[in-house]
Design a protein around this motif. Sequence first.
Motif, PDB file in Angstrom:
ATOM      1  N   MET A   1       0.832  -1.206   0.000  1.00  0.00           N
ATOM      2  CA  MET A   1       0.000   0.000   0.000  1.00  0.00           C
ATOM      3  C   MET A   1       0.870   1.261   0.000  1.00  0.00           C
ATOM      4  O   MET A   1       0.575   2.241  -0.684  1.00  0.00           O
TER       5      MET A   1
ATOM      6  N   ILE B   1      -5.290  -0.711  -5.755  1.00  0.00           N
ATOM      7  CA  ILE B   1      -5.635  -0.635  -4.329  1.00  0.00           C
ATOM      8  C   ILE B   1      -6.769  -1.596  -4.004  1.00  0.00           C
ATOM      9  O   ILE B   1      -6.770  -2.244  -2.950  1.00  0.00           O
TER      10      ILE B   1
ATOM     11  N   SER C   1      -0.172  -6.768  -8.614  1.00  0.00           N
ATOM     12  CA  SER C   1      -1.229  -7.000  -7.624  1.00  0.00           C
ATOM     13  C   SER C   1      -2.307  -7.959  -8.118  1.00  0.00           C
ATOM     14  O   SER C   1      -3.060  -8.507  -7.319  1.00  0.00           O
TER      15      SER C   1
ATOM     16  N   ASN D   1     -10.112  -3.095   5.491  1.00  0.00           N
ATOM     17  CA  ASN D   1      -9.294  -1.886   5.320  1.00  0.00           C
ATOM     18  C   ASN D   1      -9.542  -1.148   4.008  1.00  0.00           C
ATOM     19  O   ASN D   1      -8.825  -0.199   3.693  1.00  0.00           O
ATOM     20  N   ARG D   2     -10.533  -1.584   3.237  1.00  0.00           N
ATOM     21  CA  ARG D   2     -10.764  -0.954   1.935  1.00  0.00           C
ATOM     22  C   ARG D   2     -11.099   0.524   2.072  1.00  0.00           C
ATOM     23  O   ARG D   2     -10.555   1.382   1.375  1.00  0.00           O
TER      24      ARG D   2
ATOM     25  N   SER E   1      -6.632  -4.709  -1.107  1.00  0.00           N
ATOM     26  CA  SER E   1      -7.410  -4.333   0.073  1.00  0.00           C
ATOM     27  C   SER E   1      -8.357  -5.453   0.470  1.00  0.00           C
ATOM     28  O   SER E   1      -8.835  -6.221  -0.374  1.00  0.00           O
ATOM     29  N   SER E   2      -8.629  -5.514   1.766  1.00  0.00           N
ATOM     30  CA  SER E   2      -9.627  -6.445   2.294  1.00  0.00           C
ATOM     31  C   SER E   2     -10.885  -5.670   2.660  1.00  0.00           C
ATOM     32  O   SER E   2     -10.907  -4.437   2.621  1.00  0.00           O
TER      33      SER E   2
ATOM     34  N   ARG F   1     -10.437   2.558   4.543  1.00  0.00           N
ATOM     35  CA  ARG F   1      -9.265   3.294   5.018  1.00  0.00           C
ATOM     36  C   ARG F   1      -8.263   3.521   3.890  1.00  0.00           C
ATOM     37  O   ARG F   1      -7.708   4.625   3.749  1.00  0.00           O
ATOM     38  N   ASN F   2      -8.043   2.507   3.072  1.00  0.00           N
ATOM     39  CA  ASN F   2      -7.073   2.633   1.983  1.00  0.00           C
ATOM     40  C   ASN F   2      -7.494   3.687   0.967  1.00  0.00           C
ATOM     41  O   ASN F   2      -6.679   4.494   0.513  1.00  0.00           O
TER      42      ASN F   2
END
Length: 447
Positions: free
Chosen positions: A1, A139, A203, A147-148, A143-144, A150-151
């Motif tokens: 990230m 991204i 990714s 945390n998506r 991302s999960s 937040r990212n």
Amino acid sequence: MAFILLTLFIDILGIGIVIPVLPELVKELVGEDPIGVVDAAAELGPASQSAQESQSFSRAARYVGVIGATYALMQFLFAPILGALSDRFGRRPILLISMFGLGVDFLIQGFAPNIWWLFAGRTLAGIMGASFTTGNAYIADISSDENRARNFGLVGVMFGLGFTVGPAVGGLLGDYSLRLPFFVAAGLALINWMYGFFVLPESLASEHRSDFKLSNANPLQSIGRLSAYPIVAALSVVFVLRSLAQRGLENVWVLYTGFKFDWDASANGWALGLVGVMAIIVQGGLVRPVIRRLGERRTVVMGTIIATIAFAGYGLAPSGWMIPIIIVFGSLGGLAGPAIQSLVTGSVSETEQGKVQGALTSLISLTNVVAPLLFNTLLFSFFVSDKAPFKLPGAPLLAGSLMLSIAIVISIRVFRRFPQKSKSDDPIDEAESVATKASSAELATDS
């Protein structure tokens, strides 16, 4: 990230650096005086010099409008294409090609001997700049569910920082040379490419890649989906009017302040830096408490009223010292964008969120095409020329104020037509959660 955030930041910083100087460079390239008109005007006195200056700004505005519209059109057309290509070949190669292309492109613009070379450079910049779609996809890949949000919020922070630092640095560099910011931007982009080449991993796993289909690259296809949600379709009109006014302000700003207040690149850089700082403060610190206090609907109306007043203030301000005050006040108008996004999010099913947000992004891209032509090429160019019945350089900004006034009326009518379902305008917990995500999305979108 961290890798991709630094990549996006350097890209945004490089783009922000050239914002204060691009219109001035255009004015220089189209303001050449091969037959001695300027010297002749100087001999005839101040009045003739003023008329010559007006014509110079008018001509430059026409070119700036066309160049800005072409840049946005390339982004509109190529963003879905690059996104679809990244689904087929992976994110890393598309990002690397775009980074290297931006570096070469900034060099083309920095060395441009005439307006046509600059036009070609900005066209290429629009194509390469469409890589932000691939960056967002990168991204999403890493991302999960936890945390998506937040990212993507961090992406908004990178946009805000890039567009705060970039114009300020570009303004300072522009005091030494109008071309220096382009060379610095080229260096940043090429360093970014080297960084990505040696550090940035892929990714998208090969088993998750899909075939490239031209139908997936159609930027207009998603807009028709808005009709499935009546309140969203109605609010999209408000969204478009707000976006059109904002994009117009951004495109005409440097020409307007240069013509009316005689601001140079440095002054514009600091002013645009203040815009970025206030955007971070409002979007990052005020959205949640204001929406929690007022509710989404009242925040939309209040924010749009503030923006309407601010645009009128920009257009009518008699002195340049008033502009920073209006910037601080007008930044509160940015509260309306996250509130609209929050209303849209709350009105759409979870399975349709991506499609609806994609449609709104397409609409914003279209306003990016229309705004330079309307605000620069038509309004500003005409009202500073000798053809105008009276000189009114603030005409584009007053037009933006009118658009926002119409947006106020439409939003009030929409809210009356679709009344809230509960006594509370919006539940506190839900508003706080949705507004947080919408704030980040709005900051990135406005940047």
